[in-house]
Write a protein that holds these residues in place. Sequence first.
Motif, mmCIF file in Angstrom:
data_model
loop_
_atom_site.group_PDB
_atom_site.id
_atom_site.type_symbol
_atom_site.label_atom_id
_atom_site.label_comp_id
_atom_site.label_asym_id
_atom_site.label_seq_id
_atom_site.Cartn_x
_atom_site.Cartn_y
_atom_site.Cartn_z
ATOM 1 N N GLU A 20 3.200 9.938 13.484
ATOM 2 C CA GLU A 20 3.734 11.207 14.084
ATOM 3 C C GLU A 20 4.143 10.844 12.943
ATOM 4 O O GLU A 20 5.059 9.380 11.597
ATOM 5 N N VAL A 21 5.249 11.519 11.635
ATOM 6 C CA VAL A 21 5.761 11.508 10.708
ATOM 7 C C VAL A 21 7.383 10.909 10.966
ATOM 8 O O VAL A 21 7.790 11.335 12.402
ATOM 9 N N THR A 46 -0.159 6.056 -0.842
ATOM 10 C CA THR A 46 -0.539 6.377 -0.450
ATOM 11 C C THR A 46 -1.937 5.740 0.653
ATOM 12 O O THR A 46 -2.372 5.353 0.476
ATOM 13 N N LEU A 47 -2.398 6.268 1.960
ATOM 14 C CA LEU A 47 -3.729 5.356 2.367
ATOM 15 C C LEU A 47 -4.793 6.330 2.918
ATOM 16 O O LEU A 47 -4.301 7.590 3.388
ATOM 17 N N GLY A 132 6.678 1.858 3.820
ATOM 18 C CA GLY A 132 5.887 1.874 4.977
ATOM 19 C C GLY A 132 6.359 2.796 6.071
ATOM 20 O O GLY A 132 5.529 2.437 7.185
ATOM 21 N N GLN A 133 7.012 3.889 6.273
ATOM 22 C CA GLN A 133 6.529 5.554 6.689
ATOM 23 C C GLN A 133 6.506 6.142 6.265
ATOM 24 O O GLN A 133 6.116 7.099 5.508
ATOM 25 N N LEU A 134 5.312 7.167 7.599
ATOM 26 C CA LEU A 134 4.154 7.495 7.285
ATOM 27 C C LEU A 134 5.353 9.048 6.685
ATOM 28 O O LEU A 134 6.333 9.598 7.555
ATOM 29 N N VAL A 135 5.148 9.968 6.063
ATOM 30 C CA VAL A 135 6.376 10.998 5.385
ATOM 31 C C VAL A 135 5.228 12.230 5.818
ATOM 32 O O VAL A 135 5.474 13.053 4.980
ATOM 33 N N GLY A 136 3.999 12.153 5.441
ATOM 34 C CA GLY A 136 2.645 12.960 5.724
ATOM 35 C C GLY A 136 1.547 13.317 5.446
ATOM 36 O O GLY A 136 0.894 11.651 5.466
ATOM 37 N N LYS A 137 0.731 13.702 6.379
ATOM 38 C CA LYS A 137 -0.480 13.630 6.285
ATOM 39 C C LYS A 137 -1.281 14.797 6.331
ATOM 40 O O LYS A 137 -1.316 15.946 6.475
ATOM 41 N N HIS A 138 -2.985 14.503 5.812
ATOM 42 C CA HIS A 138 -3.402 15.811 5.435
ATOM 43 C C HIS A 138 -4.656 15.485 5.206
ATOM 44 O O HIS A 138 -5.250 14.410 5.552
#
Length: 155
Positions: A20-21, A46-47, A132-138
Motif C-alpha cells: 500500500e502507498v 524508482t523500483l 524508502g516509502q512507497l508513494v505511487g505504483k504503476h
Amino acid sequence: MKYWPVLLLSLLPLWAQALEVGERLAPWTLLDQFDQAFTLDNQTQTLLVARSMDAAKLVGAALQDQPKGYLEARHAVFVADIQRMPRLIAKMFAVPAMRDYPYRVMLDRDGRVAPRYPGSVDKVLWLQLKDGQLVGKHEYATAAQLREALEKALP
C-alpha cells in the motif's frame, strides 16, 4: 458450504501481502548480472520489477539506445525475477548475455524479492519511492509507455 471459511482463510495471506502507498519497503540485497551486490536503500526513487521474460524485454526495449548509467542517474533500480528460469540456462546463457546490457539488472534468482510486490506477470511494475516509502505504483504494458515515464523521471 463448509468450504467457504477454509477458502477465505487460505486467501487471507494474499491480501496481507498487498503493498500500500505509504508503506516502507523492507530492505533487501540482490546480486546483479556481474555478481555485484546491491541493497535497496532510501536513495532509490524508482523500483522496476519484471516477473517474466516478456516484461524484462519491455524494460530492455524502453532502455534501448540509452547511455550506460541511465537508470542510476534517475535513482532507478531494475529487478528481474528469474526464479522460474532453469539454473543451468541462467548460468550458461541468460546471465552472460545480460552482461552486455548497458544497465544493471538485479537478479532475483530465488524469488525472495519480486513476490513482495504484487502485480501482473506480463507488465513492468513501477514503484515510486521517497525515503524508502512507497508513494505511487504503476504498471506498464508497452516499452513506449515505460520509456515516456523514465524520461519524465529526470535525474
